[in-house]
Design an enzyme around this catalytic site. Structure first.
Site, short mmCIF file in Angstrom:
data_model
loop_
_atom_site.label_atom_id
_atom_site.label_comp_id
_atom_site.label_asym_id
_atom_site.label_seq_id
_atom_site.Cartn_x
_atom_site.Cartn_y
_atom_site.Cartn_z
N ASP A 30 20.94 68.03 46.04
CA ASP A 30 22.18 68.98 45.34
C ASP A 30 21.44 70.54 45.73
OD1 ASP A 30 23.30 70.11 42.97
OD2 ASP A 30 21.54 69.32 41.75
N TYR A 60 20.59 74.67 45.70
CA TYR A 60 20.21 75.61 44.54
C TYR A 60 20.89 77.47 45.32
CZ TYR A 60 16.16 77.32 41.50
OH TYR A 60 15.82 78.27 40.56
N HIS A 65 22.06 82.21 39.87
CA HIS A 65 21.55 80.85 39.14
C HIS A 65 19.98 80.95 39.57
CE1 HIS A 65 20.71 77.29 38.01
NE2 HIS A 65 20.26 76.18 38.98
N ARG A 74 9.27 82.96 35.58
CA ARG A 74 8.50 83.51 36.46
C ARG A 74 8.49 84.73 36.31
NH1 ARG A 74 9.41 79.36 39.57
NH2 ARG A 74 11.37 80.21 39.78
N GLU A 91 25.67 71.24 34.20
CA GLU A 91 25.24 72.73 35.18
C GLU A 91 26.91 72.72 36.10
OE1 GLU A 91 22.06 71.47 38.45
OE2 GLU A 91 21.14 73.01 36.97
N GLU A 101 28.60 72.66 38.84
CA GLU A 101 28.42 72.70 41.01
C GLU A 101 30.25 72.21 41.07
OE1 GLU A 101 25.28 71.01 41.56
OE2 GLU A 101 23.98 71.32 40.47
N ASP A 109 25.83 68.44 36.47
CA ASP A 109 25.32 67.59 37.48
C ASP A 109 24.15 68.15 35.56
OD1 ASP A 109 22.86 66.85 38.48
OD2 ASP A 109 21.48 69.18 39.27
N ARG A 129 16.69 69.87 30.33
CA ARG A 129 15.63 70.47 30.39
C ARG A 129 13.80 70.37 29.93
NH1 ARG A 129 18.31 72.89 34.45
NH2 ARG A 129 20.64 73.55 33.58
N GLN A 144 12.97 67.48 32.09
CA GLN A 144 12.60 68.58 33.95
C GLN A 144 11.84 69.27 33.84
OE1 GLN A 144 16.02 70.88 34.60
NE2 GLN A 144 15.25 71.53 36.54
N TYR A 180 8.42 68.82 36.85
CA TYR A 180 9.28 69.07 37.94
C TYR A 180 7.30 69.47 39.00
CZ TYR A 180 8.88 74.37 38.08
OH TYR A 180 8.63 75.38 37.94
N LYS A 188 17.13 64.77 35.30
CA LYS A 188 18.24 64.70 35.81
C LYS A 188 19.25 63.84 36.55
CE LYS A 188 18.48 69.84 37.53
NZ LYS A 188 19.71 70.74 37.31
N THR A 205 25.42 61.72 36.73
CA THR A 205 25.70 63.76 37.10
C THR A 205 27.88 63.17 37.50
OG1 THR A 205 23.95 63.74 38.63
CG2 THR A 205 26.14 64.59 39.85
N THR A 207 23.93 75.18 40.47
CA THR A 207 24.76 76.07 39.57
C THR A 207 25.77 77.41 40.18
OG1 THR A 207 23.18 74.67 38.28
CG2 THR A 207 24.22 76.37 37.21
N GLU A 258 21.00 79.18 31.21
CA GLU A 258 21.16 80.59 31.86
C GLU A 258 21.86 81.54 30.73
OE1 GLU A 258 23.09 80.98 35.89
OE2 GLU A 258 23.23 79.70 35.50
#
Lengths: 442, 442
Positions: free
Chosen positions: A142, A144, A149, A158, A214, A216, A248, A252, A255, A259, A268, A272, A375, A389
């Site tokens: 997978d 990114y 996203h 962050r 997600e 995808e 996917d 959250r 995760q 993570y 995850k 899927t 995503t 999101e």
């Protein structure tokens, strides 16, 4: 296949009609010009077969082969129809796939040499066929690849540095779980796991409270590469077979707590969902598009990621939608609500770049391997491909037509992804169903 | 199998000798009491077979089955000998594995009803047999179960907070690459990749300059669990088959630049070496040991990770060594140098806890899946299971007997892992070879 000159031929001619009438409906996902391939039981409980989608039917490829209607194809292709799944066909390469496409288009054309009466024996209603995973997936990766996203999610975690310094240089990816790939329609059991919503309190084990989807797109690998060999970005498409939709599912809260430092794992790998039809590169040929244009001042791709075509290789313009329907909405007879509309051209990296990167260290890809985009979000508010999101981490719930609100998914919610390609002068092609309904934790 | 009462029986009796004399050598890895299982070609270039290691020979299981010498075994076990690989046998469960062990011990015992003259036809010299991966691995998961490794590595990256807040609660793991698992002896091509040693300069693509090994132990899954179901920690061993050695080769410069936010990818997936022999849980029964004792004040495992036995379930006392030999050392006739000695009892989490955690969200494990421990380091200086730790990130090179120094691996370096179990009153058992030699970048 040279990406600069997409492979267009008589199979893309929009004026061709099919002797399967439902394929001529402008709204169908599966006109004669698409012919995606899949695997399943055309008769519920019956034997498994390689299938092609045409209008509201599935075509049993072993059946039409048995009639001698695919007679001109190389024996390797004829043999690959027996499987396992699409893997054997995937290993045959682009020429084989194109030859099969031409043969199927000729067979299903309105001017087919075979009368519909004879063909009907090998056509089965799509709505009762049992569709399985199209390939036996050895490894699932997978990525990114949507910068939108990455920015949206990064901002939640962050605020001062949403995008990490490597993003615009490295196509970030990680290995997902192959065993828990499931075909469209498989119920999704709400996973439990370790969570720590309050950093001042110890973690606890409980059903996720932040279940997400997600949006995808997945690429199935055709011929692979040997361990230790690299695939150049200019040759990457020779290793691609076709595209599908991928949801996917993500927990959250699990995760978030697990993570660091090794990436997503139990947040995850509980499930899927993969759409059962693989839309081939040939069907997608009219819909080529580069990845997002890099604004002035952004770093150019390193040479091993530069296709010399401004990113056209491996890029596709696929419109993508997410629909959500709650139990209450279904009970009230309400249509599913669209929660996002996005497009594959929102990717920062094309699939050719993803293949070149994945093999740049000599990692071997194998026929049937699945590479997902990550995503697919776009720059605008309505283009956010996951609830994390779309609801800003749960802070701004979505309102459903039933009056309900959603921060994350509730039991009974059904999520359906849709994908399609449209361009003036060509028949619209679609990706079919990619859906799953959340069932309570065990 | 109840972990509190490890399964000890007549097959562990140290006084039993074998009619294969080399199995009685106290230094052999493969006495009668071990009988690890594998897969390969007993005759180079010949057909593939399920094999057992005994002294300096491999036993062709299909051959002895054909003689009727395994006659009492259930037909499911007899059929599983034909493969594919060990997967079919792995799916049969612990009772089947034990029955096969008893039959093989009786057959190879000094008091065997079959004379060595007749048995010899099915014994082949181990040093010419071509050993392959013991299982077809659907998914490969790598954990991070040594707290000493996590602290050592964390200190290099985050001097003030070496251990992240989740470490002592969550058995951290990630999905590795199944396609690039290779059997012992496979050359390791130095990978190239994107690196950015100087954060002020742009990244570049080049062969890794920080190639490393990782000393790990792998567990092969026996029977799996269905998607959506959890495996309780107390039942986890019913899903375990046996252990092997794993060298999780790592390119630290590639890993460092790529790993945020989704974890290791191309820094790891270019190759992972697996030892060809699977030491069964029965052979390991005399060598049970809990994970490291948690100091007072440390958090207790959450209930789903608590075996109620102080961590005894799924813990094994395996002594582990790493040996390194450079080209120059081989030319000078020098013995490989031991660069680390560690032990599996240094893990913070046992394999039972890893299985329980992995399935805690309903993720399905399948027969032949491989779960690796992560680098097994201990608390002392000589117990650092990778060069990143042993050389403090390259700052304190190791001196080799040839006078050379090593920060990271050079072309021509051969790394060999060794594993063994010793306990008074039992025959020593070993794990055999897990080696690979670095060859130049392509």
């Amino acid at each position: 296949m040279t990406p600069a000159a997409p492979f267009l031929d008589e199979t893309h001619d929009p004026s061709r009609a099919s002797l399967v009438e439902s394929a001529d409906d402008p709204a169908t996902d599966f006109p004669l010009q698409n012919l995606p391939l899949g695997w399943g039981r055309p008769v519920p409980g019956g034997p498994e077969r390689m299938l092609a989608a045409i209008g509201s039917f599935v075509l049993d490829l072993a059946g039409v082969r048995g009639e001698g209607w695919l007679g001109d194809l190389p024996s390797s292709v004829l043999g690959a129809i027996d499987g396992p799944r699409l893997n054997a066909l995937m290993s045959c390469g682009a020429e084989a796939r194109r030859a099969l496409r031409r043969a199927l288009v000729a067979l299903l054309d309105a001017a087919s040499p075979v009368p519909i009466g004879r063909l009907r024996k090998h056509l089965f209603a799509a709505d009762t066929a049992e569709l399985l995973l199209p390939a036996s997936v050895g490894d699932y990766t997978d990525f990114y690849a949507s910068v939108f996203h990455a920015e949206n999610v990064g901002r939640l975690f962050r605020p001062d540095s949403p995008l990490l310094p490597n993003y615009k240089f490295v196509p970030i990816g990680y290995h997902g779980r192959a065993s828990s790939l499931v075909p469209s329609g498989t119920p999704i059991v709400r996973p439990s796991g370790q969570v720590r919503p309050d950093p001042a309190a110890p973690p606890s084990f409980r059903p996720t409270e932040r279940l997400d989807y997600e949006l995808e797109v997945g690429l199935f690998i055709g011929p692979g590469n040997r361990l230790g060999d690299r695939v150049a970005v200019g040759q990457a498409e020779e290793h691609a077979f076709g595209l599908c939709l991928v949801n996917d599912w993500s927990a959250r809260d699990i995760q978030q707590w697990e993570y660091q430092p090794l990436g997503p794992f139990l947040g995850k790998n509980f499930a899927t969902t993969v759409s059962p039809w693989v839309v081939t590169l040939e069907a997608l040929a009219p819909f080529r598009a580069p990845a997002v244009e890099r604004p002035a001042g952004e770093p150019a791709p390193l040479p091993y990621l530069d296709d010399g075509l401004g990113g056209l290789a491996g890029g596709f313009d696929v419109r993508l939608d997410v629909y959500l329907a709650s139990s209450a909405m279904r009970e009230q007879g309400l249509e599913p609500a669209r929660t996002a509309r996005s497009g594959l051209a929102n990717l920062y990296w094309t699939f050719s770049q993803l293949i070149a990167h994945h093999t740049s260290n000599g990692c071997n890809l194998q026929p049937g391997d699945l590479l997902a985009s990550g995503t697919v979000s776009g720059p605008d508010d309505g283009e956010r491909g996951c609830l994390l999101e779309a609801t800003a981490g749960g802070r701004t719930p979505l309102k459903l037509p039933s009056g309900e609100h959603r921060r994350f998914l509730e039991d009974g919610d059904e999520v359906a992804l849709a994908g399609g390609c449209e361009r003036k002068g060509f028949r619209r092609i679609g990706f079919g169903d990619c859906r799953g309904r959340v069932v309570p934790a065990r």
